[in-house]
Every structure is written in structure tokens, then in C-alpha cells.
Design a protein around this motif. Structure first.
Motif, PDB file in Angstrom:
ATOM      1  N   SER A  66     -35.862  23.123  -2.230  1.00 31.29           N
ATOM      2  CA  SER A  66     -36.019  22.773  -3.650  1.00 31.29           C
ATOM      3  C   SER A  66     -37.490  22.724  -4.030  1.00 31.29           C
ATOM      4  O   SER A  66     -37.869  23.145  -5.123  1.00 31.29           O
ATOM      5  CB  SER A  66     -35.327  21.450  -3.972  1.00 31.29           C
ATOM      6  OG  SER A  66     -36.004  20.359  -3.404  1.00 31.29           O
ATOM      7  N   LEU A  67     -38.342  22.236  -3.123  1.00 33.68           N
ATOM      8  CA  LEU A  67     -39.780  22.223  -3.375  1.00 33.68           C
ATOM      9  C   LEU A  67     -40.296  23.639  -3.594  1.00 33.68           C
ATOM     10  O   LEU A  67     -41.061  23.901  -4.535  1.00 33.68           O
ATOM     11  CB  LEU A  67     -40.515  21.559  -2.208  1.00 33.68           C
ATOM     12  CG  LEU A  67     -42.033  21.571  -2.257  1.00 33.68           C
ATOM     13  CD1 LEU A  67     -42.525  20.711  -3.397  1.00 33.68           C
ATOM     14  CD2 LEU A  67     -42.600  21.108  -0.938  1.00 33.68           C
ATOM     15  N   ASP A  68     -39.864  24.548  -2.745  1.00 34.87           N
ATOM     16  CA  ASP A  68     -40.239  25.957  -2.865  1.00 34.87           C
ATOM     17  C   ASP A  68     -39.781  26.521  -4.213  1.00 34.87           C
ATOM     18  O   ASP A  68     -40.534  27.206  -4.902  1.00 34.87           O
ATOM     19  CB  ASP A  68     -39.612  26.730  -1.703  1.00 34.87           C
ATOM     20  CG  ASP A  68     -40.211  28.096  -1.502  1.00 34.87           C
ATOM     21  OD1 ASP A  68     -41.420  28.240  -1.716  1.00 34.87           O
ATOM     22  OD2 ASP A  68     -39.456  29.012  -1.117  1.00 34.87           O
ATOM     23  N   THR A  69     -38.573  26.214  -4.594  1.00 37.05           N
ATOM     24  CA  THR A  69     -38.030  26.703  -5.869  1.00 37.05           C
ATOM     25  C   THR A  69     -38.795  26.121  -7.052  1.00 37.05           C
ATOM     26  O   THR A  69     -39.110  26.835  -8.005  1.00 37.05           O
ATOM     27  CB  THR A  69     -36.526  26.358  -5.964  1.00 37.05           C
ATOM     28  OG1 THR A  69     -35.861  26.865  -4.810  1.00 37.05           O
ATOM     29  CG2 THR A  69     -35.908  26.958  -7.207  1.00 37.05           C
ATOM     30  N   PHE A  70     -39.101  24.830  -6.998  1.00 34.07           N
ATOM     31  CA  PHE A  70     -39.866  24.206  -8.081  1.00 34.07           C
ATOM     32  C   PHE A  70     -41.270  24.808  -8.190  1.00 34.07           C
ATOM     33  O   PHE A  70     -41.797  24.992  -9.297  1.00 34.07           O
ATOM     34  CB  PHE A  70     -39.959  22.695  -7.891  1.00 34.07           C
ATOM     35  CG  PHE A  70     -38.682  21.954  -8.183  1.00 34.07           C
ATOM     36  CD1 PHE A  70     -37.930  22.232  -9.312  1.00 34.07           C
ATOM     37  CD2 PHE A  70     -38.232  20.974  -7.322  1.00 34.07           C
ATOM     38  CE1 PHE A  70     -36.753  21.551  -9.585  1.00 34.07           C
ATOM     39  CE2 PHE A  70     -37.064  20.277  -7.575  1.00 34.07           C
ATOM     40  CZ  PHE A  70     -36.318  20.565  -8.711  1.00 34.07           C
ATOM     41  N   LEU A  71     -41.885  25.118  -7.050  1.00 36.72           N
ATOM     42  CA  LEU A  71     -43.211  25.735  -7.082  1.00 36.72           C
ATOM     43  C   LEU A  71     -43.174  27.101  -7.773  1.00 36.72           C
ATOM     44  O   LEU A  71     -44.052  27.426  -8.579  1.00 36.72           O
ATOM     45  CB  LEU A  71     -43.776  25.876  -5.670  1.00 36.72           C
ATOM     46  CG  LEU A  71     -44.353  24.611  -5.051  1.00 36.72           C
ATOM     47  CD1 LEU A  71     -44.660  24.835  -3.578  1.00 36.72           C
ATOM     48  CD2 LEU A  71     -45.599  24.180  -5.788  1.00 36.72           C
TER      49      LEU A  71
END
Length: 171
Positions: A66-71
Motif C-alpha cells: 500500500s505504501l508503494d501504491t500511495f507513493l
């Protein structure tokens, strides 16, 4: 001819709207991945292909994804704002307390620099995800990703895409 180029700049709305819609979609996908992490912890939801992992590890994997997607969603948002600033808006920034002061885009070099920095961060997060998921089965080939990250970061440092901004702050 100058008037034609002036009018033609409005085609950049395609990139702006597409990036904003993509950003919105990725914020939703990132939220869904975060919800999956909560499902693992609270409801003991274990996907079949990850049954060999501990629930805490599965939840952490979902949160890293999710962190990767938000970035990536933020990259699309910053790109949309930068294109709007450079091609549509004719306003010069003031020193007021603007809401989007942190993503000012004075020139295309600055926009490229911000995007390149975020890409390096995304690759680093991806490396953490790969290591975390394959912690019991690490091989030498996994070192390709961190070596690539280091080379990209060094290239970004040596390119100095926002050199004119650094020069202005020194004066």
C-alpha cells in the motif's frame, strides 16, 4: 504562429486529467491494500498463496504494497500539478502560505528531479517488499535491485536536474 502554440498548450489537459484520475484510482487501490492488512490482523484472513507466512508478515506485506501504491499515486498527483503549473497556469508564486507550496514547479528540470527522486524511493520500497516476502529464500540475484537503486541515485545526484534552483538559493 505564437498564438497557435499558445492555444496548443491546452492539450496538456489530457495529461493533467489522466494523471489525476490515475492518482485517485491508486489512492483507492492503496486504501484497499491497507484494508486487507486489517483483515489479516483482525479477521485472520490468510490468502492461499501466503499460507506459509505468519499473519503479521502478511499484514506487513500488504502495508508495504500500500505504501508503494500511495507513493505512485503521489507521483501522479505531483506530475499533474507540475504540468498544470508549467503549461496552463500563468501565475507566479507568491510567498504566502499556499496549500501546495511544497510541490512548487518552477521549471521542467525541477519536475523531473522530483519524479526521479520518488522513483528511487519506490524502487527502495519494492526492494524491501521483495526481501521481506522472500526472507527465507534469498539469492545473489536480489542484489541487482539495490545496485540499480544506488546507480540511479548517484546518476540523479550527478545530473543535478535542479541545479539552477540550488544556484538561486546560494545567492
Amino acid at each position: 504562429m505564437k498564438k497557435t502554440f499558445y492555444l496548443f498548450r491546452y492539450i496538456s489537459w489530457t495529461a493533467i486529467i489522466g494523471s489525476l484520475l490515475g492518482s485517485l484510482l491508486l489512492f483507492i487501490v492503496g486504501a484497499l491494500k491497507t484494508i486487507n492488512a486489517f483483515r489479516v490482523v483482525i479477521f485472520n484472513y490468510i490468502p492461499e498463496n501466503k499460507a506459509h507466512l505468519h499473519p503479521a508478515d502478511i499484514a506487513t506485506t500488504y502495508l508495504i504494497k500500500s505504501l508503494d501504491t500511495f507513493l505512485i499515486a503521489l507521483v501522479l498527483f505531483i506530475f499533474a500539478h507540475g504540468v498544470y503549473t508549467l503549461f496552463i497556469s500563468n501565475k507566479i508564486y507568491d510567498d504566502g502560505n499556499g496549500v501546495l507550496k511544497w510541490i512548487r514547479t518552477p521549471n521542467i528540470g525541477h519536475l523531473k528531479n522530483v519524479l526521479a527522486e520518488v522513483i528511487v524511493i519506490i524502487l527502495f520500497v519494492k526492494f524491501l517488499e521483495v526481501v521481506f516476502v522472500n526472507i527465507d529464500n534469498l539469492k545473489w540475484e536480489i542484489l541487482i535491485l539495490p545496485a540499480s537503486i544506488v546507480l540511479l541515485a548517484l546518476g540523479l545526484k550527478f545530473l543535478s536536474l535542479n541545479k539552477e534552483d540550488i544556484d538561486k538559493t546560494k545567492k
